[in-house]
Motif scaffolding. Structure first.
Motif, mmCIF file in Angstrom:
data_model
loop_
_atom_site.group_PDB
_atom_site.id
_atom_site.type_symbol
_atom_site.label_atom_id
_atom_site.label_comp_id
_atom_site.label_asym_id
_atom_site.label_seq_id
_atom_site.Cartn_x
_atom_site.Cartn_y
_atom_site.Cartn_z
ATOM 1 N N ALA A 54 0.922 -1.326 0.423
ATOM 2 C CA ALA A 54 0.015 0.181 -0.079
ATOM 3 C C ALA A 54 0.879 1.660 -0.002
ATOM 4 C CB ALA A 54 -1.120 0.139 0.995
ATOM 5 N N VAL A 55 1.781 1.109 0.480
ATOM 6 C CA VAL A 55 2.508 2.702 0.911
ATOM 7 C C VAL A 55 3.553 2.784 -0.897
ATOM 8 C CG1 VAL A 55 4.220 2.835 2.136
ATOM 9 C CG2 VAL A 55 3.769 2.171 3.160
ATOM 10 N N ASP A 56 3.735 1.662 -1.498
ATOM 11 C CA ASP A 56 4.535 1.971 -2.615
ATOM 12 C C ASP A 56 4.298 2.219 -3.500
ATOM 13 O OD1 ASP A 56 7.209 0.895 -0.921
ATOM 14 O OD2 ASP A 56 6.436 -1.121 -1.990
ATOM 15 N N GLN A 57 2.031 1.078 -3.763
ATOM 16 C CA GLN A 57 1.756 1.980 -4.924
ATOM 17 C C GLN A 57 1.279 3.355 -4.470
ATOM 18 O OE1 GLN A 57 -1.568 -0.648 -4.636
ATOM 19 N NE2 GLN A 57 0.183 -2.249 -4.486
ATOM 20 N N PHE A 58 0.904 3.761 -2.880
ATOM 21 C CA PHE A 58 1.006 5.638 -2.594
ATOM 22 C C PHE A 58 1.520 6.814 -3.443
ATOM 23 C CE2 PHE A 58 1.474 9.611 -0.481
ATOM 24 C CZ PHE A 58 -0.100 9.953 -0.032
ATOM 25 N N VAL A 59 3.082 5.919 -2.657
ATOM 26 C CA VAL A 59 4.252 6.802 -3.343
ATOM 27 C C VAL A 59 4.545 7.262 -4.543
ATOM 28 C CG1 VAL A 59 6.882 6.931 -3.603
ATOM 29 C CG2 VAL A 59 5.893 6.719 -1.594
ATOM 30 N N ALA A 60 4.145 5.664 -5.497
ATOM 31 C CA ALA A 60 3.769 5.781 -7.135
ATOM 32 C C ALA A 60 2.902 6.114 -7.680
ATOM 33 C CB ALA A 60 3.356 4.228 -7.441
ATOM 34 N N PRO B 161 10.030 12.062 -5.829
ATOM 35 C CA PRO B 161 10.851 11.540 -4.663
ATOM 36 C C PRO B 161 10.133 11.450 -3.546
ATOM 37 C CG PRO B 161 11.746 13.802 -5.092
ATOM 38 C CD PRO B 161 10.707 13.474 -5.786
ATOM 39 N N ALA B 162 11.122 10.017 -2.296
ATOM 40 C CA ALA B 162 9.943 10.045 -2.001
ATOM 41 C C ALA B 162 11.620 9.440 -0.430
ATOM 42 C CB ALA B 162 9.417 8.754 -1.751
ATOM 43 N N LEU B 163 11.683 10.017 0.631
ATOM 44 C CA LEU B 163 12.154 9.553 1.694
ATOM 45 C C LEU B 163 11.627 8.851 2.657
ATOM 46 C CD1 LEU B 163 15.295 10.845 3.202
ATOM 47 C CD2 LEU B 163 13.744 11.834 4.816
ATOM 48 N N ARG B 164 12.792 7.589 2.795
ATOM 49 C CA ARG B 164 12.547 6.617 2.722
ATOM 50 C C ARG B 164 13.307 6.176 4.465
ATOM 51 N NH1 ARG B 164 8.857 3.223 0.041
ATOM 52 N NH2 ARG B 164 9.159 3.285 -1.965
ATOM 53 N N TYR B 165 13.043 6.126 5.635
ATOM 54 C CA TYR B 165 13.549 5.778 6.773
ATOM 55 C C TYR B 165 12.804 5.269 8.331
ATOM 56 C CZ TYR B 165 10.601 9.536 8.008
ATOM 57 O OH TYR B 165 9.664 10.132 8.534
ATOM 58 N N ARG B 166 13.915 4.518 8.965
ATOM 59 C CA ARG B 166 13.325 3.308 9.450
ATOM 60 C C ARG B 166 13.185 3.537 11.239
ATOM 61 N NH1 ARG B 166 11.875 -1.648 10.952
ATOM 62 N NH2 ARG B 166 12.152 -2.323 12.929
ATOM 63 N N GLN B 167 12.159 4.874 11.805
ATOM 64 C CA GLN B 167 12.142 5.314 13.003
ATOM 65 C C GLN B 167 11.459 4.649 13.532
ATOM 66 O OE1 GLN B 167 11.230 9.595 12.434
ATOM 67 N NE2 GLN B 167 10.242 9.953 14.852
ATOM 68 N N SER B 168 11.735 4.539 15.610
ATOM 69 C CA SER B 168 10.443 3.319 16.677
ATOM 70 C C SER B 168 10.082 2.447 15.818
ATOM 71 C CB SER B 168 9.952 4.406 16.879
ATOM 72 O OG SER B 168 10.120 5.888 17.651
ATOM 73 N N PHE C 69 9.285 1.387 12.880
ATOM 74 C CA PHE C 69 8.559 1.653 11.745
ATOM 75 C C PHE C 69 9.309 1.635 10.959
ATOM 76 C CE2 PHE C 69 5.183 1.831 14.798
ATOM 77 C CZ PHE C 69 4.142 1.397 14.781
ATOM 78 N N GLU C 70 8.732 1.037 9.201
ATOM 79 C CA GLU C 70 9.478 1.939 8.565
ATOM 80 C C GLU C 70 8.771 2.449 7.501
ATOM 81 O OE1 GLU C 70 12.048 0.683 7.293
ATOM 82 O OE2 GLU C 70 11.949 -1.295 8.560
ATOM 83 N N CYS C 71 9.285 3.932 7.623
ATOM 84 C CA CYS C 71 8.961 5.008 6.629
ATOM 85 C C CYS C 71 9.147 5.845 6.153
ATOM 86 C CB CYS C 71 8.879 6.335 8.623
ATOM 87 S SG CYS C 71 8.513 6.161 10.629
ATOM 88 N N THR C 72 8.421 6.249 5.053
ATOM 89 C CA THR C 72 8.175 7.110 3.935
ATOM 90 C C THR C 72 7.566 8.821 3.703
ATOM 91 O OG1 THR C 72 8.213 4.653 3.206
ATOM 92 C CG2 THR C 72 7.874 6.617 1.595
ATOM 93 N N ARG C 73 8.808 8.907 3.578
ATOM 94 C CA ARG C 73 8.212 10.472 3.545
ATOM 95 C C ARG C 73 7.816 11.533 1.791
ATOM 96 N NH1 ARG C 73 7.721 15.330 6.965
ATOM 97 N NH2 ARG C 73 8.453 13.539 8.863
ATOM 98 N N GLN C 74 6.699 11.527 1.879
ATOM 99 C CA GLN C 74 6.980 12.080 0.293
ATOM 100 C C GLN C 74 6.036 13.605 -0.010
ATOM 101 O OE1 GLN C 74 4.107 10.146 -2.927
ATOM 102 N NE2 GLN C 74 6.048 10.093 -4.077
ATOM 103 N N GLY C 75 6.337 14.496 0.161
ATOM 104 C CA GLY C 75 6.129 16.119 0.047
ATOM 105 C C GLY C 75 5.495 15.762 1.746
ATOM 106 N N SER C 76 4.201 16.869 1.600
ATOM 107 C CA SER C 76 4.268 16.564 3.160
ATOM 108 C C SER C 76 3.066 15.168 3.995
ATOM 109 C CB SER C 76 3.169 18.191 3.460
ATOM 110 O OG SER C 76 2.060 17.918 2.453
#
Length: 210
Positions: free
Chosen positions: A71-77, A82-89, A91-98
């Motif tokens: 679901a995350v990948d399809q949202f970004v697509a 560009p999307a920034l991916r990182y790990r926090q607490s 969770f695998e996090c993805t930020r695209q825009g706001s």
């Protein structure tokens, strides 16, 4: 609807609940909440909902929590950005825009991670959960939110107890689940597709916090 069931639905493309446009409840009722632009909005069990784009376009940073990495990948697509991916607490996090998507179990999303939240929007979380889990969800959502935090909740009712998700959640159940921690206002009840009846609620977190 177990974790495995949900992940299999995304793998098999059985996501009839997904809409290709923002839900009509947003333009019709979001302004009632009087949440200022720039305020961060929580979208639990967000899938790849375009509702998050609608909120972001109106100046809201959005934090969606979703179990399925597909679901995350399809949202970004959906957008060529560009999307920034990182790990926090955990969770695998993805930020695209706001829009920021946290991939993992919503019930592992904790109060300290929700400190900046100023509103919430639930179109497909409560109705995606079986009866045994809905009480846990309502309590966990309340724990994440400060007193006075407002949001919209969209629920569905239908006559088939075996059908779901989306599951049928009656007005009586919404009140039983949410009234201990939220003030509720029912704004709209209308017919939806496939014999469903849709209800739009405004919720305000009661205080003091639990």
């Amino acid at each position: 609807m177990t974790t495995t069931d949900w992940l299999q639905r995304w793998q098999q493309g059985r996501i009839g609940f997904h809409r290709e446009a923002a839900h009509p409840a947003l333009p019709a009722h979001w302004q009632r909440l009087e949440i200022e632009a720039g305020a961060k909005i929580l979208v639990p069990l967000c899938g790849k909902s375009r509702d998050m784009r609608w909120l972001a376009e109106r100046g809201h940073p959005v934090l969606g929590v979703e179990l399925s990495p597909l679901a995350v990948d399809q949202f970004v697509a959906q957008l060529d950005q560009p999307a920034l991916r990182y790990r926090q607490s955990g969770f695998e996090c993805t930020r695209q825009g706001s829009v920021e998507l946290w991939c993992g179990d919503f019930f592992h999303f904790q109060v300290d991670q929700a400190a900046e939240l100023a509103g919430f929007y639930d179109r497909a979380a409560l109705i995606a959960l079986p009866p045994a889990t809905r009480q846990r969800y309502a309590h966990h959502l309340a724990q994440l939110l400060l007193p006075g935090t407002r949001g919209l909740l969209v629920t569905l009712t239908h006559q088939d107890p075996e059908r779901g998700p989306p599951f049928s959640v009656s007005h009586e159940e919404v009140e039983a689940l949410m009234a201990p921690n939220f003030e509720l206002s029912l704004h709209d009840v209308s017919a939806a597709e496939e014999g469903l009846v849709e209800s739009v609620w405004e919720l305000t977190r009661r205080g003091p916090a639990i």
